[in-house]
Design an enzyme around this catalytic site. Structure first.
Site, short mmCIF file in Angstrom:
data_model
loop_
_atom_site.label_atom_id
_atom_site.label_comp_id
_atom_site.label_asym_id
_atom_site.label_seq_id
_atom_site.Cartn_x
_atom_site.Cartn_y
_atom_site.Cartn_z
N LEU A 40 -50.14 -31.48 21.70
CA LEU A 40 -49.73 -32.89 21.55
C LEU A 40 -48.77 -33.09 20.37
O LEU A 40 -48.74 -34.15 19.75
CB LEU A 40 -50.94 -33.82 21.42
CG LEU A 40 -51.93 -33.77 22.58
CD1 LEU A 40 -53.08 -34.75 22.32
CD2 LEU A 40 -51.25 -34.09 23.90
N TRP A 70 -46.58 -25.77 35.79
CA TRP A 70 -46.08 -27.10 35.40
C TRP A 70 -45.63 -27.84 36.65
O TRP A 70 -44.98 -27.24 37.51
CB TRP A 70 -44.90 -26.98 34.43
CG TRP A 70 -45.27 -26.35 33.13
CD1 TRP A 70 -45.08 -25.06 32.77
CD2 TRP A 70 -45.87 -27.00 32.00
NE1 TRP A 70 -45.53 -24.84 31.49
CE2 TRP A 70 -46.01 -26.03 31.00
CE3 TRP A 70 -46.30 -28.30 31.76
CZ2 TRP A 70 -46.57 -26.32 29.77
CZ3 TRP A 70 -46.83 -28.58 30.53
CH2 TRP A 70 -46.97 -27.61 29.55
N ALA A 115 -56.67 -28.73 43.37
CA ALA A 115 -58.11 -29.00 43.42
C ALA A 115 -58.87 -28.26 42.32
O ALA A 115 -59.88 -28.75 41.80
CB ALA A 115 -58.68 -28.64 44.79
N GLU A 124 -33.39 -54.13 4.76
CA GLU A 124 -32.50 -54.94 3.93
C GLU A 124 -32.29 -54.29 2.56
O GLU A 124 -31.18 -54.28 2.02
CB GLU A 124 -33.07 -56.35 3.75
CG GLU A 124 -33.22 -57.13 5.05
CD GLU A 124 -34.58 -56.98 5.70
OE1 GLU A 124 -35.03 -57.94 6.35
OE2 GLU A 124 -35.21 -55.90 5.54
N THR A 183 -58.57 -34.17 29.79
CA THR A 183 -57.30 -33.47 29.55
C THR A 183 -57.41 -32.53 28.37
O THR A 183 -56.89 -31.42 28.38
CB THR A 183 -56.17 -34.50 29.31
OG1 THR A 183 -56.00 -35.30 30.48
CG2 THR A 183 -54.86 -33.81 28.98
N ARG A 203 -42.13 -30.65 20.07
CA ARG A 203 -41.61 -29.28 19.99
C ARG A 203 -40.27 -29.17 20.72
O ARG A 203 -39.98 -29.94 21.63
CB ARG A 203 -42.60 -28.29 20.60
CG ARG A 203 -43.98 -28.33 19.98
CD ARG A 203 -44.91 -27.26 20.56
NE ARG A 203 -45.11 -27.38 21.99
CZ ARG A 203 -45.96 -28.21 22.56
NH1 ARG A 203 -46.67 -29.05 21.82
NH2 ARG A 203 -46.09 -28.24 23.88
N CYS A 252 -38.60 -60.62 5.36
CA CYS A 252 -39.94 -60.99 4.91
C CYS A 252 -39.87 -61.97 3.74
O CYS A 252 -38.93 -61.97 2.95
CB CYS A 252 -40.74 -59.75 4.54
SG CYS A 252 -40.08 -58.78 3.19
#
Length: 368
Positions: A198, A164, A158, A46, A190, A201, A69
């Site tokens: 993480l 990928w 396994a 706002e 992981t 990119r 608010c």
């Protein structure tokens, strides 16, 4: 209001602990000002729209995706700012569930003689801010679980080879999802197997990389990992259990990571429900979990998943491969968690299916 909602989406992943809000001011049939919550949660939508509109705000109609608010925090109440600017009508998508507001902004506007219309596109607004609503009503962030697997539900061979399974288009889509969440989360398995960055990119959005969280009960994630080497540049939070090695705690803190001590479950692993409450207490509203299988199963068992994004690739790995989900401990199909399909689309050579938990969408809708 749809324009206001589209503006609000620009703030997703950047405004926690605040909600992502959009505001459009219309005067004499023309858009006089637009605004959305800025990075860090301020200025509010706002305030931005009023600054852009200037004198044209007087007599205008404000379309706001969340109740303005009514409390004074680091800034004055947005409801008071709209009144002071001479806005004559406010169209509000939904009531703010935050106890500090929760109808107070609407009351302030009504008491000042502003014409108020509520519940316009309320379900859309509630879904957009599901993370914020979840944080203030359930004391946990919204969790999006991403699974990328072969046609037969495997995430690796396994011996752990996983790069990928999906193609580059699907991986770009995942990076965009990271950019719209406050944090991206993985389990220690992981982190050890993939040594991931993480970050966001390949999209020109490197400044939108979220907080990186590892759920690691004993802090066995390697200190020379990519996460450790960049912890002083992009935040890393380590959710660990009470039995974590004190030396590892000290090393990670020295590297610049934030330690989040969590309760342990019956197996000695991090209690994910407690972890999510701790993350909500820290202000996070939207968490994007990228696995692996044990963490994903733990979140599902604990009822912490709101949305599941499944990428299915045109490859078969076989029964000796690693499953996308660890054991859920189910004996009857009737006990299996049920999700509602939201959308299906092709992403490059892969298929992305988005699923939502029916019960969570319904509970949010009741707030509107």
């Amino acid at each position: 209001m749809r324009l206001a909602l589209s503006l609000a989406r620009r703030g997703l992943g950047r405004v926690w602990p605040n909600p992502a809000v959009g505001c459009v001011l219309v005067n004499d049939g023309h858009v006089a000002g637009r605004g959305w919550t800025q990075p860090g949660g301020r200025p509010h939508a706002e305030t931005e729209a009023l600054a852009q509109a200037g004198a044209k705000a007087k007599g205008a109609t404000a379309y706001v995706t969340l109740e303005p608010c009514a409390h004074t925090g680091q800034t004055a109440p947005c409801a008071a700012a709209l009144i002071s600017a001479g806005v004559s009508r406010v169209i509000s998508a939904m009531q703010d569930p935050d106890p500090r507001v929760q109808g107070g902004g609407h009351k302030m506007l009504r008491d000042a003689g502003v014409v108020l219309v509520t519940d316009m596109l309320a379900k859309d607004a509630a879904k957009l801010n599901l993370g914020f609503v979840s944080r203030v009503t359930k004391s946990r962030p919204m969790v999006t679980l991403k699974l990328a697997s072969s046609l037969d539900g495997r995430i690796a061979t396994a011996n752990g080879d996983s790069r990928w399974i999906t193609g580059p288009a699907a991986r770009r889509a995942v990076h965009m999802m990271r950019a719209t969440h406050d944090a991206v989360m993985v389990g220690s398995g992981t982190a050890l197997a993939d040594d991931p960055d993480l970050t966001v990119r390949g999209l020109g959005l490197s400044d939108r990389s979220p907080i990186r969280i590892v759920v690691d009960s004993t802090l066995k994630t390697q200190m020379n990992s990519r996460l450790e080497r960049t912890a002083d540049q992009i935040p890393v939070w380590m959710c660990h259990g009470p039995e974590a090695d004190p030396r590892a705690c000290s090393d990670w803190e020295t590297a610049g990571a934030r330690l989040v001590r969590c309760a342990a479950d019956n197996d000695g692993a991090v209690d994910v429900a407690d972890a999510m409450q701790k993350l909500a207490d820290a202000g996070l509203t939207r968490v994007f979990c990228e696995g692996g299988g044990r963490l994903a199963a733990s979140l599902i068992r604990a009822g912490q998943v709101d949305r599941l994004v499944a990428f299915s690739a045109g490859v078969a790995i076989g029964g000796d491969g690693r499953a996308s989900l660890a054991s859920l401990g189910l004996e009857r199909l009737a006990d299996a968690p049920r999700l509602r399909q939201h959308s299906v689309r092709q992403i490059g050579g892969d298929v992305m299916t988005v699923w939502e938990m029916d019960k969570d969408i319904k509970s949010v809708s009741k707030l509107t």
